[in-house]
Design an enzyme around this catalytic site. Structure first.
Site, PDB file in Angstrom:
ATOM      1  N   CYS A 162       0.875  -1.184   0.000  1.00 52.60           N
ATOM      2  CA  CYS A 162       0.000   0.000   0.000  1.00 52.60           C
ATOM      3  C   CYS A 162       0.909   1.229   0.000  1.00 52.60           C
ATOM      4  O   CYS A 162       2.072   1.144  -0.386  1.00 52.60           O
ATOM      5  CB  CYS A 162      -0.973  -0.032   1.178  1.00 52.60           C
ATOM      6  SG  CYS A 162      -0.213  -0.018   2.808  1.00 52.60           S
ATOM      7  N   ASN A 210       2.279   1.390   4.402  1.00 52.02           N
ATOM      8  CA  ASN A 210       2.584   0.107   5.072  1.00 52.02           C
ATOM      9  C   ASN A 210       2.263   0.137   6.573  1.00 52.02           C
ATOM     10  O   ASN A 210       2.911  -0.528   7.369  1.00 52.02           O
ATOM     11  CB  ASN A 210       4.045  -0.311   4.836  1.00 52.02           C
ATOM     12  CG  ASN A 210       4.349  -1.765   5.224  1.00 52.02           C
ATOM     13  OD1 ASN A 210       5.455  -2.073   5.640  1.00 52.02           O
ATOM     14  ND2 ASN A 210       3.390  -2.648   5.104  1.00 52.02           N
ATOM     15  N   CYS A 234      -1.421   0.612   7.389  1.00 51.01           N
ATOM     16  CA  CYS A 234      -2.871   0.338   7.503  1.00 51.01           C
ATOM     17  C   CYS A 234      -3.265  -0.891   6.670  1.00 51.01           C
ATOM     18  O   CYS A 234      -3.442  -1.981   7.212  1.00 51.01           O
ATOM     19  CB  CYS A 234      -3.689   1.553   7.062  1.00 51.01           C
ATOM     20  SG  CYS A 234      -3.404   3.038   8.060  1.00 51.01           S
ATOM     21  N   ARG A 235      -3.401  -0.730   5.356  1.00 44.50           N
ATOM     22  CA  ARG A 235      -3.968  -1.805   4.534  1.00 44.50           C
ATOM     23  C   ARG A 235      -3.040  -2.997   4.337  1.00 44.50           C
ATOM     24  O   ARG A 235      -3.456  -4.153   4.526  1.00 44.50           O
ATOM     25  CB  ARG A 235      -4.395  -1.247   3.168  1.00 44.50           C
ATOM     26  CG  ARG A 235      -5.536  -0.268   3.243  1.00 44.50           C
ATOM     27  CD  ARG A 235      -5.672   0.527   1.968  1.00 44.50           C
ATOM     28  NE  ARG A 235      -4.552   1.435   1.770  1.00 44.50           N
ATOM     29  CZ  ARG A 235      -4.355   2.187   0.701  1.00 44.50           C
ATOM     30  NH1 ARG A 235      -5.215   2.112  -0.303  1.00 44.50           N
ATOM     31  NH2 ARG A 235      -3.321   3.005   0.613  1.00 44.50           N
ATOM     32  N   SER A 236      -1.795  -2.740   3.909  1.00 40.53           N
ATOM     33  CA  SER A 236      -0.948  -3.901   3.571  1.00 40.53           C
ATOM     34  C   SER A 236      -0.555  -4.749   4.783  1.00 40.53           C
ATOM     35  O   SER A 236      -0.450  -5.981   4.647  1.00 40.53           O
ATOM     36  CB  SER A 236       0.277  -3.494   2.731  1.00 40.53           C
ATOM     37  OG  SER A 236       1.101  -2.603   3.416  1.00 40.53           O
ATOM     38  N   ASP A 273      -8.098   3.752   1.022  1.00 40.96           N
ATOM     39  CA  ASP A 273      -7.194   4.139   2.112  1.00 40.96           C
ATOM     40  C   ASP A 273      -8.016   4.584   3.338  1.00 40.96           C
ATOM     41  O   ASP A 273      -8.754   5.567   3.260  1.00 40.96           O
ATOM     42  CB  ASP A 273      -6.330   5.294   1.594  1.00 40.96           C
ATOM     43  CG  ASP A 273      -5.290   5.726   2.588  1.00 40.96           C
ATOM     44  OD1 ASP A 273      -5.323   5.237   3.742  1.00 40.96           O
ATOM     45  OD2 ASP A 273      -4.454   6.563   2.227  1.00 40.96           O
TER      46      ASP A 273
HETATM   47  P1  4NP Z   1      -1.804   2.750   4.081  1.00 41.03           P
HETATM   48  O1  4NP Z   1      -2.441   4.108   4.678  1.00 41.03           O
HETATM   49  O2  4NP Z   1      -1.233   3.135   2.720  1.00 41.03           O
HETATM   50  O3  4NP Z   1      -2.948   1.837   3.967  1.00 41.03           O
HETATM   51  O4  4NP Z   1      -0.739   2.333   5.069  1.00 41.03           O
HETATM   52  C1  4NP Z   1      -1.750   5.308   4.799  1.00 41.03           C
HETATM   53  C2  4NP Z   1      -0.910   5.531   5.875  1.00 41.03           C
HETATM   54  C3  4NP Z   1      -0.252   6.730   6.003  1.00 41.03           C
HETATM   55  C4  4NP Z   1      -0.443   7.723   5.063  1.00 41.03           C
HETATM   56  C5  4NP Z   1      -1.281   7.507   3.986  1.00 41.03           C
HETATM   57  C6  4NP Z   1      -1.930   6.287   3.841  1.00 41.03           C
HETATM   58  N1  4NP Z   1       0.205   8.976   5.211  1.00 41.03           N
HETATM   59  O5  4NP Z   1      -0.075   9.886   4.423  1.00 41.03           O
HETATM   60  O6  4NP Z   1       1.058   9.140   6.097  1.00 41.03           O
END
Ligand code: 4NP
Length: 167
Positions: free
Chosen positions: A19, A22, A24-26, A132
């Protein structure tokens, strides 16, 4: 639960869930895929990474830990950023959304044939993306879990039917 037994038990298939951050989703995808693989007797090497580097070294978001643990996953991972060598080392690179997919296609030394949207393996999904949840609520993380449970089951069904020459 699906009941597939690997037809090629000597082969370890390597899967990287990707993602943006790294956190939340992945990591949730990694945890669910690992749990489901154990449940259905498939031996896989599973990891996750982000295309961005802002959260390298961080534990998953507390909401991701809570949602992942609530569905029986170990959420002890630490965030890292994808590296060019990952395209060589992993057989499958599973992106959460189209933006991740484009970033992975454009990565130095990318192997686009290994890169797929994880939800493309859920034939009943209404969208090909896992949205997201970072700026959302805990309920958004619970929805991510539901999407990834289906997507990971679809992926495991898919690879259980793959002939060995594909690896
Ligand atoms: P992920 O979510 O891609 O599912 O881990 C996010 C985590 C952090 C951020 C964006 C998306 N950020 O902008 O810091």
């Amino acid at each position: 639960m699906i009941r597939v037994v690997s037809r090629y038990p000597l082969m370890t298939v390597r899967v990287l869930c990707v993602c943006l951050g790294n956190i939340c989703r992945s990591p949730i995808a990694e945890g669910i895929l690992r749990r489901q693989a154990v449940e259905c007797g498939l031996e896989l090497e599973i990891d996750s990474a982000g295309t961005g580097d802002w959260h390298v070294g961080d534990r998953p978001d507390p909401r991701a830990i809570r949602a992942g643990e609530a569905c029986g996953c170990q959420m002890t991972m630490v965030a890292c950023q994808i590296r060019s060598s990952d395209f060589e080392e992993f057989d499958w690179i599973l992106a959460m959304d189209h933006s991740n997919l484009q970033n992975l296609y454009r990565w130095p030394e990318s192997k686009p044939e290994k890169v797929h949207l994880i939800r493309s393996f859920d034939l009943s999904a209404s969208s090909t993306e896992v949205p997201d949840p970072y700026y959302g609520t805990y309920a958004d993380f619970e929805e991510v879990v539901d999407m990834l449970e289906s997507a990971c089951r679809g992926f495991l069904r898919h690879i259980a039917a793959q002939p060995p020459e594909d690896y």
